[in-house]
Enzyme design. Structure first.
Site, short mmCIF file in Angstrom:
data_model
loop_
_atom_site.label_atom_id
_atom_site.label_comp_id
_atom_site.label_asym_id
_atom_site.label_seq_id
_atom_site.Cartn_x
_atom_site.Cartn_y
_atom_site.Cartn_z
N GLU A 1 0.80 -1.23 0.00
CA GLU A 1 0.00 0.00 0.00
C GLU A 1 0.83 1.27 0.00
O GLU A 1 0.43 2.28 -0.60
CB GLU A 1 -0.93 0.01 1.23
CG GLU A 1 -2.01 -1.05 1.24
CD GLU A 1 -3.12 -0.75 0.24
OE1 GLU A 1 -3.18 0.38 -0.28
OE2 GLU A 1 -3.92 -1.67 -0.03
N SER B 1 -52.17 -27.96 36.47
CA SER B 1 -52.28 -27.97 37.93
C SER B 1 -51.12 -27.30 38.64
O SER B 1 -51.17 -27.12 39.87
CB SER B 1 -52.42 -29.41 38.43
OG SER B 1 -53.65 -29.96 38.00
#
Length: 748
Positions: free
Chosen positions: A117, A387
């Protein structure tokens, strides 16, 4: 120049066709771009020198000021961790990014980046005039752009601060800012910022995310070849995508290796060896896609979004530490899969809560034959509780001064029709057998629907609903007469929270999933209240103790005997009509767990699973026992804490809707079944598991006292709970062989 000093021609690399395609693609606009580069070289550099050295207009000075610019925020991933620090997963985000300091990046990555780069990175002051001239000359000779002149500093400025449009003004501004940034930042900081910001493809921003995405490793462990591959991606991430375009990525890696050699970073032998290696050595990672414990994970994510918002949760860089214990999770999954392991078996969900502080220790679900299920069966699914809801009717009754050891009802077919213009509600027991006059305590152990229908009407359906909400149920409840039989739909988390309140002696603790959140700045968010138990007393310790002792007898002698494993434990079974839902909610003094079994997609009867009809006392109780045996094996047994105050019993008299006499044939079976008529606004009545208990109950009921009980709600300070991570104690290693139990036919 010797042979070893010669660069390997890139056109000699394999797959040279890609380069020919690039040449063809670039000819159309090549000369126009080359002329633009010449203009920048001819006029831009002198202008930059003038502007930065001699001053310029106020407007341009303002636009070229670092202090006046706000960096573009890409964000970073948020991660969720278990109680032991292990990673549960990354919250899905559009951009994956994890900034790391330069010392946590492989030196090979820095060398490869600079080589390809900005080879004069350490020599120039932000703008490489020599590089611009060299690139422009090459571009003019080729008639197209073949080499860029932007430095790493210029690229960083472009990525962080300014737009990416291709204008002369932007180029000048970029160069000006690059020079200023180079004066204010060190080279190491600039390089680290660039590598943490640039896009590498496949949603990976920054080198750490790229290393995890392509190689399943952190950036500090990248090899020379891996770094060369990654360093070549930012120029064209889509074109060089190593997953979709491996040949192009291979050639681009060769270009980076040549650049490393030209920069004297590698030897000729290393270059030749690298170019000869045809493998890209990819190992695609799952760090950003793999989520452990998805049900609990989604529960935590929803809480975070409610607090911080979607954007911060997805890309705010949060580190979230939770209460979930992986060992508990394994124990829960093992208990389920050992019990329900066939492809057609129903799903099972389990959630476990520490009663002392509300910390969620386990939250999981298993659906045999279904690998993925996005719906949270633990926190989002709502089914009739059966229940198990009788515990709330019992608590409401005890809270009103009804002594379950002496208050009696007639166990017989119950007919309720206060308005002759609407259909009647007829209630029967599951087995269609009846006990005549029995106490509420005995009716609880038998799970007698007819008695609890009468008790609910006497206590008041609205009071049963209010008690369920006080204990911890957060689902909306309809106060219909059948509420005491579990006709309302609730979630397993609701039931676990409510039963944990009974385990804590009547102190409710808000379910807690998150212990702490570390913000992207590294500071803990101590304003949100994470990890601080929210507790309040909702019923007296005497009321909770009385209910607990009856539910303890239920595990010993009632419908929950399959849950018994020799320790002090209390719990209640629940089964709905046609066996569509089966529950077991139970607790030890220091841990609660709720188990639900059923088919998520619909209320499908479970009348033949492993040869039996599924009831709360079968698979759910078995799963609960297996889970509890594993997680408390090495902790000493605990007993219930005696209350400081006991309930004050009042004179009991049955309500006018209750059966006032025992039929001559109490055990005769009625011809009809429980009504589910919607006209009476009574929801579908649940079934129950009927058992025979001794006429003289063995439950020890607290003595009558004249001391008034504490009020149901109090704001008095409570003693501080123990830390989240210390109770209950850790389970045994997961590799240790675990006992298994096979469920056969239901016991009488």
């Amino acid at each position: 120049m010797t042979n070893k000093q010669r660069l390997v021609p890139l056109d000699d690399l394999p797959n040279g066709g890609r380069r020919r395609r690039l040449r063809t693609r670039g000819r159309r606009h090549g000369r126009r771009n080359a002329v633009a580069v010449v203009l920048v070289v001819a006029f831009g550099i002198p202008l930059i020198l003038v502007l930065t050295g001699l001053g310029a207009t106020a407007a341009f000075k303002s636009s070229c000021s670092l202090s006046s610019l706000q960096p573009v925020t890409i964000g970073e991933n948020s991660f969720v961790y278990a109680a032991d620090g292990s990673l549960l997963g990354s919250i899905p985000a559009e951009h994956n990014r994890q900034p790391v300091p330069l010392k946590q990046i492989s030196p090979w990555m820095a060398k490869a980046t600079i080589a390809v780069e900005d080879r004069r990175f350490y020599q120039h002051g932000g703008v490489d005039y020599e590089g611009i001239i060299r690139a422009a000359w090459r571009d003019l000779n080729k008639g197209k752009v073949v080499e860029g002149g932007s430095t790493i500093t210029q690229q960083l400025v472009r990525n962080l601060y300014i737009s990416r449009e291709r204008t002369f003004e932007r180029k000048i501004k970029e160069a000006c800012l690059a020079i200023k940034l180079s004066r204010h930042w060190s080279k190491a900081r600039i390089l680290a910022a660039w590598m943490n910001q640039v896009y590498f493809g496949n949603h990976a921003y920054g080198v750490e995310a790229a290393a995890q995405t392509y190689f399943s490793k952190p950036a500090k462990d990248l090899t020379m070849m891996e770094a060369a591959l990654l360093a070549g991606l930012p120029q064209a991430p889509s074109l060089y995508d190593p997953i979709l375009h491996p040949d192009d990525a291979f050639e681009r890696r060769g270009e980076v290796l040549n650049a490393l050699y030209a920069n004297n970073d590698i030897s000729y032998d290393q270059l030749q060896s690298g170019l000869a290696d045809r493998s890209l050595h990819l190992k695609p990672g799952r760090l950003y896609t793999r989520i452990r414990e998805p049900y609990f994970f989604s529960f935590v994510r929803d809480q975070l979004i409610a607090k911080y918002g979607v954007q911060t949760v997805q890309s705010g860089g949060l580190r979230v530490y939770t209460t979930i214990d992986p060992a508990f999770q394994r124990a829960a999954k093992d208990a389920i899969t050992e019990t329900l392991n066939l492809k057609g078996d129903p799903a099972a969900a389990l959630v476990s809560i520490n009663p002392t502080n509300g910390a969620i220790r386990a939250m999981t679900a298993v659906y045999p034959g279904r690998v993925k299920n996005q719906f949270n069966l633990v926190a989002q699914a709502r089914r009739q509780a059966g229940s198990t809801f009788k515990a709330f009717a019992l608590t409401a009754a005890v809270n009103q001064g009804i002594n379950p050891a002496t208050a009696t009802y007639v166990s017989a077919p119950f007919h309720y029709q206060p308005d002759p213009s609407v259909p009647a509600w007829d209630v029967s027991t599951y087995s269609h057998t009846y006990s005549g006059t029995i106490t509420v305590q005995q009716a609880t152990l038998q799970s007698d629907n007819t008695v609890y229908a009468q008790l609910t009407l006497d206590v008041g359906p609205e009071n049963v609903a209010a008690m369920a909400h006080r204990l911890g149920v957060r689902s909306p409840l309809q106060p219909v007469p059948s509420i005491g039989l579990g006709s309302n739909a609730v979630s397993p988390l609701d039931m676990a929270s409510a039963y944990a309140t009974l385990a804590a002696g009547g102190i409710y603790s808000q379910p807690m999933a998150i212990r702490k959140v570390i913000l992207a700045s590294g500071k803990e968010d101590d304003h949100a209240g994470w990890g601080k138990p929210r507790r309040r007393r909702v019923v007296s310790d005497g009321v909770a103790y009385t209910v607990t002792k009856i539910l303890e007898e239920n595990i010993k002698y009632g419908t929950g005997t399959r849950a018994n494993f020799g320790r002090a434990a209390a719990g209640k079974t629940g089964t709905t009509d046609d066996h569509a839902d089966a529950w077991f909610c139970g607790y030890l003094p220091n841990l609660e767990a709720t188990v639900w079994v059923g088919y998520p997609q619909a209320e499908i009867p479970m009348e033949n699973v492993h040869g039996i009809a599924v009831a709360g006392g079968s698979f759910p109780a078995e799963i609960w026992r297996l889970f509890m045996e594993r997680v408390v094996r090495y902790s000493p047994p605990q007993d219930w804490t005696l209350p400081k105050t006991y309930p004050v019993w009042k004179e009991f008299e049955r309500g006018h809707y209750a059966i006032q006499y025992a039929p001559e044939a109490a055990s005769s079976a009625p011809t009809g079944t429980t009504s589910t008529s919607k006209a009476t606004t009574v929801a579908k009545t649940t079934t129950a598991e009927q058992v025979t208990v001794p006429a003289e109950p063995t439950t020890t009921v607290p003595p009558v006292t004249t001391a008034p009980p504490p009020p149901p709600e109090t704001t008095a300070p409570l003693p501080p709970p123990p830390p989240v991570t210390t109770t209950p104690p850790p389970p045994p290693p997961p590799t240790e062989p675990q006992p298994t139990t096979t469920i056969g036919q239901p016991q009488p």
